[in-house]
Design a protein around this motif. Structure first.
Motif, PDB file in Angstrom:
ATOM      1  N   PRO A   9       0.816  -1.227   0.000  1.00 24.10           N
ATOM      2  CA  PRO A   9       0.000   0.000   0.000  1.00 24.10           C
ATOM      3  C   PRO A   9       0.842   1.266   0.000  1.00 24.10           C
ATOM      4  CG  PRO A   9      -0.773  -1.564   1.665  1.00 24.10           C
ATOM      5  CD  PRO A   9       0.547  -2.069   1.179  1.00 24.10           C
ATOM      6  N   ARG A  10       0.239   2.328  -0.488  1.00 23.94           N
ATOM      7  CA  ARG A  10       0.892   3.630  -0.471  1.00 23.94           C
ATOM      8  C   ARG A  10       1.175   4.096   0.945  1.00 23.94           C
ATOM      9  NH1 ARG A  10      -2.221   7.382  -4.962  1.00 23.94           N
ATOM     10  NH2 ARG A  10      -0.825   6.971  -6.717  1.00 23.94           N
ATOM     11  N   SER A  11       0.318   3.704   1.891  1.00 18.15           N
ATOM     12  CA  SER A  11       0.508   4.128   3.276  1.00 18.15           C
ATOM     13  C   SER A  11       1.773   3.551   3.892  1.00 18.15           C
ATOM     14  CB  SER A  11      -0.708   3.717   4.114  1.00 18.15           C
ATOM     15  OG  SER A  11      -0.895   2.303   4.063  1.00 18.15           O
ATOM     16  N   GLU A  12       2.368   2.532   3.277  1.00 15.27           N
ATOM     17  CA  GLU A  12       3.565   1.883   3.824  1.00 15.27           C
ATOM     18  C   GLU A  12       4.814   2.265   3.042  1.00 15.27           C
ATOM     19  OE1 GLU A  12       3.286   0.472   6.551  1.00 15.27           O
ATOM     20  OE2 GLU A  12       1.106   0.173   6.652  1.00 15.27           O
ATOM     21  N   VAL A  13       4.837   3.482   2.505  1.00 14.21           N
ATOM     22  CA  VAL A  13       5.999   3.897   1.722  1.00 14.21           C
ATOM     23  C   VAL A  13       7.244   3.991   2.595  1.00 14.21           C
ATOM     24  CG1 VAL A  13       5.503   6.364   2.004  1.00 14.21           C
ATOM     25  CG2 VAL A  13       6.811   5.588   0.023  1.00 14.21           C
ATOM     26  N   GLN A  14       7.101   4.309   3.873  1.00 13.56           N
ATOM     27  CA  GLN A  14       8.272   4.362   4.754  1.00 13.56           C
ATOM     28  C   GLN A  14       8.876   2.971   4.923  1.00 13.56           C
ATOM     29  OE1 GLN A  14       7.478   5.942   8.648  1.00 13.56           O
ATOM     30  NE2 GLN A  14       9.610   5.901   9.283  1.00 13.56           N
ATOM     31  N   TRP A  15       8.014   1.982   5.178  1.00 12.26           N
ATOM     32  CA  TRP A  15       8.500   0.607   5.268  1.00 12.26           C
ATOM     33  C   TRP A  15       9.105   0.179   3.935  1.00 12.26           C
ATOM     34  CZ3 TRP A  15       7.356  -3.752   2.468  1.00 12.26           C
ATOM     35  CH2 TRP A  15       7.795  -4.973   2.980  1.00 12.26           C
ATOM     36  N   PHE A  16       8.472   0.532   2.829  1.00 15.93           N
ATOM     37  CA  PHE A  16       8.934   0.196   1.488  1.00 15.93           C
ATOM     38  C   PHE A  16      10.351   0.714   1.280  1.00 15.93           C
ATOM     39  CE2 PHE A  16       9.273   0.422  -3.062  1.00 15.93           C
ATOM     40  CZ  PHE A  16       8.421  -0.545  -3.572  1.00 15.93           C
ATOM     41  N   THR A  17      10.598   1.946   1.713  1.00 21.37           N
ATOM     42  CA  THR A  17      11.918   2.550   1.528  1.00 21.37           C
ATOM     43  C   THR A  17      12.961   1.906   2.427  1.00 21.37           C
ATOM     44  OG1 THR A  17      10.833   4.644   0.972  1.00 21.37           O
ATOM     45  CG2 THR A  17      13.170   4.731   1.543  1.00 21.37           C
ATOM     46  N   GLN A  18      12.606   1.688   3.693  1.00 16.63           N
ATOM     47  CA  GLN A  18      13.563   1.114   4.640  1.00 16.63           C
ATOM     48  C   GLN A  18      13.940  -0.310   4.276  1.00 16.63           C
ATOM     49  OE1 GLN A  18      11.404   1.745   8.250  1.00 16.63           O
ATOM     50  NE2 GLN A  18      12.376   3.729   8.657  1.00 16.63           N
ATOM     51  N   GLN A  19      12.998  -1.048   3.708  1.00 11.56           N
ATOM     52  CA  GLN A  19      13.271  -2.440   3.342  1.00 11.56           C
ATOM     53  C   GLN A  19      13.873  -2.581   1.938  1.00 11.56           C
ATOM     54  OE1 GLN A  19      12.890  -5.072   5.502  1.00 11.56           O
ATOM     55  NE2 GLN A  19      12.526  -3.403   6.962  1.00 11.56           N
ATOM     56  N   GLU A  20      14.141  -1.455   1.299  1.00 13.38           N
ATOM     57  CA  GLU A  20      14.747  -1.447  -0.042  1.00 13.38           C
ATOM     58  C   GLU A  20      13.935  -2.282  -1.032  1.00 13.38           C
ATOM     59  OE1 GLU A  20      18.772  -2.696   0.336  1.00 13.38           O
ATOM     60  OE2 GLU A  20      19.331  -1.046   1.675  1.00 13.38           O
TER      61      GLU A  20
END
Length: 425
Positions: free
Chosen positions: A115-126
């Motif tokens: 989801p778009r709401s998890e962009v922070q997790w998306f970035t941190q997890q590469e």
């Protein structure tokens, strides 16, 4: 998996068998590097990941049946052109052609897997390593076509609510519903789905984890201390901590208490403790309700031959001085304490509304407004032509005049209980 919380008989079942017992407990064996003395203390308490935001994506160790081919995106990029950010949704619809679950071609939309709401997790997890486009940055990292599927609009809503996921079963992609539904679940549960080759399985696994993690929240906050794995705010390190229920609620963003924090409820509670405020409000409500339930007034009107609807009172003795006719004012605020005060309040509101409709130029008034107020305050009755009021209907504001001095519109007057419409000049 065993029947007992601390220990029990291990369950041996085939993959197709059903668990018919009521309670089962998953026991993780002790790590091999732990001394025997520590193992004898009881079952191994393994740390639990409490939420999706604290989950570390298994880049190097996918689950059985899943494959994260590192060359997949490179091959796909040569076959599918990378769309611009503004045309990603259309590119997904053109690529899939129809809803991946239902096959419908009408009303299909782009549905994000991570989801778009998890962009922070998306970035941190590469997770951008699985994107087709290498030019996406910031909040746009999740807007890659490899992280999207085309779904029908109602199915898209159910998907975003976490009611179903796409997963691997028997080396096929199928839909798996996690919660009961009235129509979609019975119709599409365990349906084989064709996933486009340009959609990376890593994003499907991320969506699977995102939908499952909310299901363990009640287990975590039942009251016992839990050993959890938490991601640190900065960097990519994790901590293992034992947290009680209150701290776990903070981690999960859950209010530790079951009571509502609604501002309306807090206001009601404050009024209840105030006593006098609550009693006053109750008395006011009762007065209004009693008025609504009893159409007949409790006291006779001052002018029984002059209906309030046609000849509203100009002022009220309790309302204070009346402003200049050329300046419309806000209606006075009166305290209701019965039917009489309620009628006065309504009359004052009507009076204020009529004043606001009067001509801006006081020179257009044909009646003496100040004298009318004095007479009305003294309880005197006005001319019968005005229906008992002290101003004609024109000065009360019941006509629209031309400010440049044009002739006024003929106004009906009350004569012998009825309205007389004068003939135009």
């Amino acid at each position: 998996m065993a029947h007992g919380r601390e220990a029990g008989n291990k369950v041996y079942l085939d993959k197709e068998a059903l668990l018919r017992g009521r309670d089962y407990f998953f026991h993780v064996p002790w790590p091999t590097d732990v001394p025997e003395e520590e193992r004898s203390c009881g079952a191994y308490r393994y740390p639990i990941v409490p939420s999706f935001q604290h989950w570390s994506f298994p880049h190097d160790s996918p689950p059985p049946g899943w494959s994260f081919n590192p060359d997949l995106t490179a091959n796909v990029a040569s076959l599918f052109p990378v769309p611009s950010i503004s045309s990603v949704s259309q590119a997904v619809r053109d690529r899939d052609g129809s809803c991946r679950l239902s096959g419908y071609q009408d009303g299909i939309e782009r549905a994000h897997l991570c989801p778009r709401s998890e962009v922070q997790w998306f970035t941190q997890q590469e997770m951008d390593r699985y994107n087709i486009s290498g030019s996406l940055v910031g909040l746009g990292l999740v807007d890659d076509t490899a992280n999207a599927l085309a779904l029908r609009s109602d199915i898209h809503l159910s998907f975003d609510a976490g009611r179903f996921v796409f997963t691997r079963k028997r080396d096929q992609w199928v839909s798996h519903f996690l919660t009961p539904t009235s129509n979609l679940g019975p119709e599409y549960h365990n349906t084989t789905v064709e996933i486009p080759s340009s959609v990376h399985p890593a994003f499907l696994l991320a969506r699977l984890a995102w939908a499952i993690f909310p299901g363990i929240r009640n287990f975590l906050i039942r009251g016992e201390k839990r050993l959890v794995t938490l991601r640190q705010e900065t960097g990519s390190a994790w901590d293992v901590k034992e947290l009680d229920r209150e701290h776990l609620c903070c981690v999960l963003g859950i209010q530790p208490r079951g009571r509502s924090n609604s501002p309306t409820k807090r206001q009601r509670e404050a009024d209840t403790t105030g006593g006098a405020t609550d009693a006053s409000a109750t008395a006011s409500k009762r007065a209004r309700l009693h008025l609504a339930e009893s159409p007949q007034p409790a006291e006779p009107l001052a002018r029984t031959h002059s209906p309030p609807a046609t000849t509203p009172e100009l002022c009220n003795a309790d309302a204070g001085p009346t402003p200049s006719p050329s300046q419309p004012s806000e209606p006075p605020v009166l305290h209701t304490n019965g039917e009489t005060d309620e009628r006065r309040r309504i009359g004052a509101l009507r009076q204020s509304a009529l004043k606001a409709q009067r001509p801006i130029n006081p020179g257009l008034l044909c009646c003496d407004y100040d004298a009318a107020e004095v007479a009305n305050a003294a309880g005197l009755e006005g001319p019968r032509t005005f229906g008992g009021a002290h101003l004609c209907m024109e000065c009360l504001g019941m006509e629209y005049r031309d400010e440049e001095g044009c002739a006024p519109t003929p106004i009906p007057t009350m004569r012998d209980g009825g309205f007389d419409f004068p003939a135009p000049d």
